[in-house]
Design a protein around this motif. Sequence first.
Motif, PDB file in Angstrom:
ATOM      1  N   SER A   1       0.836  -1.194   0.000  1.00  0.00           N
ATOM      2  CA  SER A   1       0.000   0.000   0.000  1.00  0.00           C
ATOM      3  C   SER A   1       0.876   1.251   0.000  1.00  0.00           C
ATOM      4  O   SER A   1       1.934   1.279  -0.611  1.00  0.00           O
ATOM      5  N   SER A   2       0.428   2.291   0.663  1.00  0.00           N
ATOM      6  CA  SER A   2       1.184   3.527   0.786  1.00  0.00           C
ATOM      7  C   SER A   2       0.692   4.239   2.034  1.00  0.00           C
ATOM      8  O   SER A   2      -0.087   3.675   2.820  1.00  0.00           O
ATOM      9  N   LEU A   3       1.135   5.456   2.236  1.00  0.00           N
ATOM     10  CA  LEU A   3       0.648   6.214   3.384  1.00  0.00           C
ATOM     11  C   LEU A   3      -0.827   6.553   3.198  1.00  0.00           C
ATOM     12  O   LEU A   3      -1.302   6.713   2.072  1.00  0.00           O
ATOM     13  N   MET A   4      -1.537   6.676   4.314  1.00  0.00           N
ATOM     14  CA  MET A   4      -2.978   6.917   4.268  1.00  0.00           C
ATOM     15  C   MET A   4      -3.327   8.168   5.077  1.00  0.00           C
ATOM     16  O   MET A   4      -2.748   8.405   6.141  1.00  0.00           O
ATOM     17  N   PRO A   5      -4.288   8.974   4.607  1.00  0.00           N
ATOM     18  CA  PRO A   5      -4.696  10.148   5.389  1.00  0.00           C
ATOM     19  C   PRO A   5      -5.389   9.723   6.680  1.00  0.00           C
ATOM     20  O   PRO A   5      -6.400   9.020   6.645  1.00  0.00           O
ATOM     21  N   ALA A   6      -4.835  10.122   7.800  1.00  0.00           N
ATOM     22  CA  ALA A   6      -5.348   9.676   9.102  1.00  0.00           C
ATOM     23  C   ALA A   6      -5.967  10.803   9.917  1.00  0.00           C
ATOM     24  O   ALA A   6      -6.471  10.570  11.015  1.00  0.00           O
ATOM     25  N   LEU A   7      -5.931  12.027   9.403  1.00  0.00           N
ATOM     26  CA  LEU A   7      -6.501  13.187  10.087  1.00  0.00           C
ATOM     27  C   LEU A   7      -7.689  13.686   9.285  1.00  0.00           C
ATOM     28  O   LEU A   7      -7.579  13.932   8.085  1.00  0.00           O
ATOM     29  N   GLN A   8      -8.816  13.833   9.963  1.00  0.00           N
ATOM     30  CA  GLN A   8     -10.044  14.238   9.272  1.00  0.00           C
ATOM     31  C   GLN A   8     -10.798  15.244  10.131  1.00  0.00           C
ATOM     32  O   GLN A   8     -10.796  15.151  11.365  1.00  0.00           O
ATOM     33  N   LEU A   9     -11.439  16.180   9.475  1.00  0.00           N
ATOM     34  CA  LEU A   9     -12.303  17.149  10.151  1.00  0.00           C
ATOM     35  C   LEU A   9     -13.755  16.840   9.830  1.00  0.00           C
ATOM     36  O   LEU A   9     -14.076  16.428   8.712  1.00  0.00           O
ATOM     37  N   TRP A  10     -14.616  17.028  10.824  1.00  0.00           N
ATOM     38  CA  TRP A  10     -16.052  16.844  10.610  1.00  0.00           C
ATOM     39  C   TRP A  10     -16.779  18.122  11.005  1.00  0.00           C
ATOM     40  O   TRP A  10     -16.415  18.792  11.980  1.00  0.00           O
ATOM     41  N   ALA A  11     -17.816  18.445  10.237  1.00  0.00           N
ATOM     42  CA  ALA A  11     -18.602  19.656  10.496  1.00  0.00           C
ATOM     43  C   ALA A  11     -20.042  19.422  10.062  1.00  0.00           C
ATOM     44  O   ALA A  11     -20.327  18.554   9.235  1.00  0.00           O
TER      45      ALA A  11
ATOM     46  N   GLY B   1     -28.069  19.985   9.182  1.00  0.00           N
ATOM     47  CA  GLY B   1     -27.893  18.943  10.188  1.00  0.00           C
ATOM     48  C   GLY B   1     -27.116  17.744   9.689  1.00  0.00           C
ATOM     49  O   GLY B   1     -26.706  16.889  10.482  1.00  0.00           O
ATOM     50  N   ASP B   2     -26.909  17.630   8.373  1.00  0.00           N
ATOM     51  CA  ASP B   2     -26.048  16.576   7.851  1.00  0.00           C
ATOM     52  C   ASP B   2     -24.611  16.816   8.329  1.00  0.00           C
ATOM     53  O   ASP B   2     -24.201  17.945   8.607  1.00  0.00           O
ATOM     54  N   MET B   3     -23.839  15.754   8.353  1.00  0.00           N
ATOM     55  CA  MET B   3     -22.445  15.826   8.783  1.00  0.00           C
ATOM     56  C   MET B   3     -21.544  15.546   7.584  1.00  0.00           C
ATOM     57  O   MET B   3     -21.796  14.618   6.824  1.00  0.00           O
ATOM     58  N   ILE B   4     -20.492  16.351   7.463  1.00  0.00           N
ATOM     59  CA  ILE B   4     -19.540  16.206   6.362  1.00  0.00           C
ATOM     60  C   ILE B   4     -18.154  15.931   6.946  1.00  0.00           C
ATOM     61  O   ILE B   4     -17.663  16.681   7.804  1.00  0.00           O
ATOM     62  N   GLY B   5     -17.534  14.856   6.480  1.00  0.00           N
ATOM     63  CA  GLY B   5     -16.157  14.562   6.850  1.00  0.00           C
ATOM     64  C   GLY B   5     -15.227  15.085   5.779  1.00  0.00           C
ATOM     65  O   GLY B   5     -15.428  14.820   4.583  1.00  0.00           O
ATOM     66  N   LEU B   6     -14.210  15.834   6.182  1.00  0.00           N
ATOM     67  CA  LEU B   6     -13.322  16.485   5.226  1.00  0.00           C
ATOM     68  C   LEU B   6     -11.875  16.048   5.454  1.00  0.00           C
ATOM     69  O   LEU B   6     -11.394  16.017   6.595  1.00  0.00           O
ATOM     70  N   ASP B   7     -11.201  15.703   4.371  1.00  0.00           N
ATOM     71  CA  ASP B   7      -9.761  15.469   4.412  1.00  0.00           C
ATOM     72  C   ASP B   7      -9.046  16.798   4.230  1.00  0.00           C
ATOM     73  O   ASP B   7      -9.623  17.775   3.746  1.00  0.00           O
ATOM     74  N   ILE B   8      -7.747  16.816   4.586  1.00  0.00           N
ATOM     75  CA  ILE B   8      -7.040  18.095   4.595  1.00  0.00           C
ATOM     76  C   ILE B   8      -5.757  18.028   3.778  1.00  0.00           C
ATOM     77  O   ILE B   8      -5.259  16.961   3.442  1.00  0.00           O
ATOM     78  N   SER B   9      -5.258  19.210   3.459  1.00  0.00           N
ATOM     79  CA  SER B   9      -3.923  19.355   2.896  1.00  0.00           C
ATOM     80  C   SER B   9      -3.100  20.142   3.894  1.00  0.00           C
ATOM     81  O   SER B   9      -3.553  21.171   4.409  1.00  0.00           O
TER      82      SER B   9
END
Length: 432
Positions: free
Chosen positions: A315-325, A395-403
């Motif tokens: 595999s490779s490195l994986m994004p492990a930090l996520q923001l939710w709003a 009221g929906d929740m969105i998970g966002l990846d970051i740069s």
Amino acid sequence: MSDAKYRTEPSASVADQDFIINPLSKGLGSVRQGLRANEIAEVGWNLLREDVSLPAAFLHEDRLQHNLRWMKAFASTYGVKLAPHGKTTMAPKLFHRQLEAGAWGITLATATQVRVAYEHGVRRVLMANELVGRENVSAIVRLLEDPDFDFFSLVDSVELVEHLARMLPANGRKLNVLVELGVDGGRTGVRDDAGLEAVLQALEEHRGRIGLCGVEVYEGVLAEEGEIRKLLQRAVDVTARLAKEGRFDRSPAILSGAGSAWYDVVAEVFTAGKLDRAVEIVLRPGCYLTHDVGVYRDAQERIKHRNPVAKQLESSLMPALQLWAYVQSVPEKEKAILGLGKRDAAFDAGLPKPALHYRPGEPKPKEVPNAWVLTKMMDQHAFMQIPPGAGVRVGDMIGLDISHPCLTFDKWKYLAMVDPEYRVIDVVETFF
């Protein structure tokens, strides 16, 4: 120690770091007074049950562990050491995760960061920066009263060597340094051979108080691979010469480089120098731990393309930090406003990328189409462009990846750790 503010006894290991959570900090649920980090799993929070007040930052335990294993395998294949840059997270609990995964030490950038790491039990630090100023030098001198504390900083000029020599106590421990090599138009670092020889002479004159222990470069100030290889080869050649001349006060000497974008090239060039046991090669990437979906994903894809060791690893490195709003308004059919902004996420290297959509009560989050994009962020709001009929509701929740994880960590005192079912199993504390 002479100053009661500073302690020299070993601090608790990561397993015993049981800090009290501040109930007024963002990114957690309704925290009772006196709740300790080690009790968080017993509380039973789950992101999908809305037990956490959003916006919030989350670390995915399984991906974090994968990244630790991946980078350990990469370094082991080359036979090099890791001193991951701690400024990325400034989270002692994560420092210890890296050390327990075999890291040689932790890299930091300032005297204050070094104190944070020391006070949380880190006992080997490479400060990949110049140490300047009375209180900064004094802080390190106090820590060096602990004979178990292994510390290195950088020098790149005669003026700095003389500056340190004036401030170091006559009867204190020797300050260990690496000479930093730089390039014209770059950051810090000795520019040419004449400057290097002058620094070496100054170090020789103060050898009783300042010990030369190796050579350091930061290749990230260059953009072209050919120029990077040239700088790295210069570092190899200088290290080999100084080792042959007996100029180092440490055996093995240290040869260190590598940010998060070119660590493969650094490993390749340094190990090709065949410096053998006379030198310890230390790489300093920091962003691999949590990775991202922006600048470091792009850099990692280039690494996987050009480097044979990275290609062969699973595999490779994986994004492990996520923001939710939360979606807090859908004022127009092609626009949703999220309760997240510049106070919560990095925006210097690209805006966060919507990745998951969850409506409370549904079985699990769904991946979002590429057409869902953030177009703008204000202090507390993000503008998300959506196609007509996207079905997004308040009221929906969105998970966002970051740069760029560094600047995102910078905005959170606490980050919740979650398992694959989004149960909160730990809390990580930062010190920015």
